[in-house]
Design an enzyme around this catalytic site. Structure first.
Site, PDB file in Angstrom:
ATOM      1  N   ASP A 165       0.757  -1.198   0.143  1.00 45.09           N
ATOM      2  CA  ASP A 165      -0.084   0.084  -0.044  1.00 45.09           C
ATOM      3  C   ASP A 165       0.901   1.126  -0.029  1.00 45.09           C
ATOM      4  O   ASP A 165       1.828   1.163  -0.557  1.00 45.09           O
ATOM      5  CB  ASP A 165      -0.951  -0.037   1.194  1.00 45.09           C
ATOM      6  CG  ASP A 165      -2.249   0.649   1.021  1.00 45.09           C
ATOM      7  OD1 ASP A 165      -2.358   1.682   0.740  1.00 45.09           O
ATOM      8  OD2 ASP A 165      -3.253  -0.288   0.749  1.00 45.09           O
ATOM      9  N   HIS A 240      -3.737   6.167   3.515  1.00 42.65           N
ATOM     10  CA  HIS A 240      -4.305   4.895   3.201  1.00 42.65           C
ATOM     11  C   HIS A 240      -3.898   3.574   3.442  1.00 42.65           C
ATOM     12  O   HIS A 240      -4.552   2.597   4.059  1.00 42.65           O
ATOM     13  CB  HIS A 240      -4.444   4.755   1.358  1.00 42.65           C
ATOM     14  CG  HIS A 240      -5.355   3.822   0.870  1.00 42.65           C
ATOM     15  ND1 HIS A 240      -4.789   2.718   0.416  1.00 42.65           N
ATOM     16  CD2 HIS A 240      -6.848   3.813   0.695  1.00 42.65           C
ATOM     17  CE1 HIS A 240      -5.847   1.720   0.214  1.00 42.65           C
ATOM     18  NE2 HIS A 240      -6.797   2.496   0.289  1.00 42.65           N
ATOM     19  N   SER A 604     -11.285  -1.046  -0.259  1.00 42.83           N
ATOM     20  CA  SER A 604     -10.125  -0.848   0.537  1.00 42.83           C
ATOM     21  C   SER A 604     -10.420  -1.381   2.041  1.00 42.83           C
ATOM     22  O   SER A 604      -9.373  -1.474   2.710  1.00 42.83           O
ATOM     23  CB  SER A 604      -9.500   0.530   0.216  1.00 42.83           C
ATOM     24  OG  SER A 604      -8.758   0.789  -0.875  1.00 42.83           O
TER      25      SER A 604
END
Length: 820
Positions: A165, A240, A604
């Site tokens: 990620d 994120h 996600s």
């Protein structure tokens, strides 16, 4: 004389022509832009050499020696002897689970690579994107599997989850190490490293974070990185990566504080699992080249589970979805014993929009929970309108009236206006009269700027702050219809009113209380309002519901959307409005800058829920293979919501719900307490996946050999013969027989009764209809499916195996009955 003239003129002319041709060639070369290409070579990777076991747990020195050979004697030498000097830049060598490399070069040089012996595949990098507290309780973990494993202080102990990620924020309390609560396992099979760099000191790998690497060669080739945010270290400037890691494995009981308000305590699904970080996403750019390199290294390090909340921007252009380099890398990760959990994508509710295609990955769709954050706007006439706020009440705890002003009525009578027609969206404080709006609640209108991305909630907040307003209301615009309102933490009082009917009620009251001059400009504002508390959660309504954005099936074989005999997505999990860790820099989301937590939605978010559940299952059943875990997750899921009704799905229209199908939710909503003890499982190994590939319709077996290095010696009769915990037949003509093989993973002999609810248009016979299995015993179930009436689309059913010890095993059926 004429001849002399010809010679004297002709020689310079030839020279001019040659020079012109040369210059044109140089110009052509200059105009040929470079791109990133992924190249797969013949020959085994480290994980699958003769010296190396399939799980990569032995002979690391031999691995390192072989890696040097692959790099120096194979990849580098091959490029030097194939491509023009100066025409390329090698980015990564892939050597652990696939043998290949990524290279930054021109299309013509890439064609040279394609034509060379030893090259199995050359594929242009198509880029990757992100698929973007309460859920442990919503999934019944505290009294379920957590309790079985000794509570939150032991749930996930000994399991390593790898995250590819945007990195991680090592300073966040969700990833802190508590010396008063040391880990019990020594992770002898895992061998990771901690790379240092900006904002990532040596202390970042603290025992909770057990590895941290970054991969940037692809990003550096694709764009000019911004050193203020594209840090060449594992640090997460985006947020994120921290968000998804904390959902799966964040520490238990971490207070969620945003804008000085505590929203509760956050816990990861497997709070004692370890975290291995592989940064391959940057705020400026992300490439498949870096993502594949990260996957390659995660498998070498020895992660148990790989959580991928990132994925390709779409299906590959020139190869099958199952045979592109990204999916092939996941196949070899699975071969090496790693469970891959992958986001379905955020392209819903369109059909065939999943970007996770392969049967060797667990594809996760996203759902709502029953947690809501309601807010209200109270008007001076006593009307109360519901909306979404996630902010505190206006001054006086919502009981003091404040002047309402429509943005268009507050525009300065003189001065220059910004070059936009969307004045009503409150993006430009310099065009509003501060004397009119000071201390007021301004009415902003959801118009075209929000649709095309030029207007943001951050812009409204900036305007409110700059002009000293009390708060804002963002109302729907009748010209655009209702809009989707997601709660965001506002530092000022504010509320989103997404329904046109409510907006009309506000504006009607406003006009009744506003006096205008002859030109129609507002001059006296008598409308009053107060914003209520919007930060307190309520737990009502039906759930789970498949989220609108969640990508849908059916699965596809190629970019022409030919349908595959594979059910996608596989499973449904919470992915809507999820609180989790964040990075205060928030490089890609200015609105969240300065926050350590964020409330986000996306597949996600659903993906790390399943990765965490898989970690709990791996802890409880250490010998289980990825196939066994994937099977147990699917066969124990539910098709019903918490009210006992069939699961619904959000459609295209706002506030519309439609009956959901397996192409929305896979096998159903995940049930961790049942998944840990499924009774029966269905297993598939690497050889089975090769047989599946070789059985695809009109398959070029050379393409399978090129991608995998395996011959098509044992193809299945049909692709749906793969022993998955579901059956999908995309074009049934007449009848067909399908076999599924079950293994009893319980500790006791159990008898199962098999029943079936056939899809519309079909008749199904099962043999046997009952059987008894001893522990570790296996049983074949033959499923004979016949068309009794052609249908216009897929229809759905299920096989249910009910054990006398209360195990229930569900096999989802998806069939397109074409002809009798």
């Amino acid at each position: 004389m004429a001849k002399v003239i010809v010679v004297s003129v002709g020689l310079p002319l030839i020279a001019v022509i040659l020079i012109s041709m040369f210059m044109a060639a140089i110009t052509c070369l200059k105009e040929e832009e470079r791109s990133i290409y992924l190249v797969l070579m013949e020959g085994d990777a480290l994980a699958f050499t003769q010296q190396h076991s399939s799980t990569m747990q032995s002979n690391r020195e031999a691995s390192k020696t072989h890696a040097k050979h692959l790099i120096s004697s194979s990849h580098d030498l091959f490029l030097q002897t194939t491509l023009d000097t100066g025409s390329y830049n090698k980015l990564h060598s892939y050597k652990h689970i696939i043998n290949g490399f990524s290279v930054h070069t021109t299309p013509s040089q890439a064609e040279r690579l394609r034509s060379k012996p030893g090259v199995k595949l050359v594929e242009k990098d198509r880029g990757v994107k992100k698929m973007t507290t309460y859920t442990p309780e919503f999934l019944s973990l505290p009294n379920g599997i957590w309790a079985q494993e000794g509570g939150e202080t032991n749930a996930g102990e000994g399991v390593v989850i790898g995250f590819v990620d945007s990195g991680i924020n090592p300073f966040h309390p969700s990833f802190a190490y508590d010396p008063m609560l040391p880990f019990k396992s020594n992770l002898s099979r895992f061998e990771g490293a901690c790379m240092m760099g900006p904002l990532f000191p040596p202390t970042s790998c603290n025992g909770k974070i057990v590895a941290a690497r970054y991969f940037s060669a692809g990003a550096e080739a694709a764009a000019t990185l911004d050193p203020s945010k594209d840090f060449l270290s594992p640090y997460d400037a985006d947020g994120h990566g921290s968000h998804v890691a904390s959902i799966a494995a964040g520490n238990a009981g971490v207070p969620v504080v945003v804008n000085s308000f505590c929203y509760g305590k956050a816990s990861g699904i497997a709070p004692r699992a370890r975290i291995a970080v592989y940064k391959a996403m940057y705020p400026s750019v992300a490439t498949l080249a870096d993502v594949i390199a990260a996957i390659d290294h995660a498998v070498l390090d020895g992660v148990d589970i790989l959580s991928l909340s990132v994925g390709p921007n779409g299906p590959p252009e020139h190869t099958l979805t199952f045979l592109n380099m990204f999916d092939i890398s996941l196949l070899f990760a699975r071969k090496a014993g790693v469970l891959v959990v992958q986001a379905a994508g955020n392209n819903g509710p369109a059909s065939s929009s999943v970007v996770s295609f392969s049967p060797w990955s667990v594809t996760v769709a996203a759902s709502t929970t029953n947690r809501r954050y309601p807010s209200s706007l109270v008007l001076g006439n006593g009307a109360v309108l519901n909306g979404v706020g996630l902010s505190g009440p206006s001054f006086g705890n919502g009981s003091v009236w404040h002047k309402l002003v429509l943005a268009k009525d507050a525009v300065k009578m003189s001065g220059t206006r910004p070059k936009t027609e969307y004045i009503e969206e409150c993006q430009h404080p310099d065009v509003l009269d501060p004397h009119i709006v000071l201390g007021s609640i301004i009415i902003c209108t959801f118009s075209g700027g929000f649709y095309n991305g030029t207007s943001t909630l951050a812009g409204i907040i900036g305007t409110v702050k700059a002009l000293g307003m009390e708060g804002f209301v963002l109302v729907a615009n009748p010209s655009y219809g209702d809009y989707i309102a997601e709660p965001m933490p506002f530092a000022f009082s504010g509320i989103l009113i997404p329904r046109v009917e409510d907006a009309k009620a506000i504006l009607k009251y406003y006009e009744e209380k506003t006096k205008r001059n002859k030109k129609g400009n507002g001059r006296e504002f008598g409308a009053l309002a107060a914003v209520g508390e919007g930060r307190l959660a309520s737990f009502t309504g039906r759930s789970p519901i498949v989220s609108r954005f969640s990508s849908r099936g059916p699965d596809i074989i190629d970019n022409k959307k030919n349908v595959a005999d594979v059910l996608k997505p596989d499973i449904l999990a919470p992915g809507h409005q999820i609180w989790a860790a964040w990075a205060p820099m928030s490089a890609s989301e200015p609105f969240l800058r300065g926050n350590s937590f964020a409330l986000l939605s996306g597949t996600s978010m659903s993906t790390p829920h399943v990765a965490g559940i898989a970690a709990l299952m791996k802890q409880h059943n250490p010998s289980w293979t990825p196939s066994m875990i994937a099977s147990a997750i699917s066969t124990t899921s539910s098709k019903y919501d918490h009210l006992g009704q069939p699961i619904m799905a959000e459609g295209y229209e706002v506030n519309t719900l439609l009956p959901a199908t397996p192409f929305d939710y896979g096998s159903g909503f995940v049930n961790p307490s049942r998944a840990v003890d499924p009774g029966l499982v269905l297993s598939s190994d690497y050889a089975d996946f090769i047989s599946f590939l070789c059985s695809l319709p009109d398959i070029d077996t050379d393409a399978v050999v090129a991608a995998t290095g395996e011959q098509c010696n044992h193809p299945f009769a049909y692709p749906f013969s793969l022993n998955l915990p579901s059956v999908t037949v995309s074009a049934l003509r007449g009848s067909v027989s399908v076999r599924r093989t079950f293994t009893n993973v319980g500790n006791t002999t159990e008898t199962y009764l098999a029943t079936v609810g056939p899809p519309n248009g079909t008749d199904i016979c099962l043999y046997p209809t009952w059987f008894t299995l001893t522990p570790q015993g296996t049983q074949d179930l033959d499923i004979h499916i016949s068309v009794v009436q052609p249908m216009q689309n897929f229809t759905f059913g299920e096989i249910v195996l009910t054990g006398n010890l209360n195990h229930i095993v569900r096999i989802t059926l998806s069939v397109f009955a074409i002809s009798v």
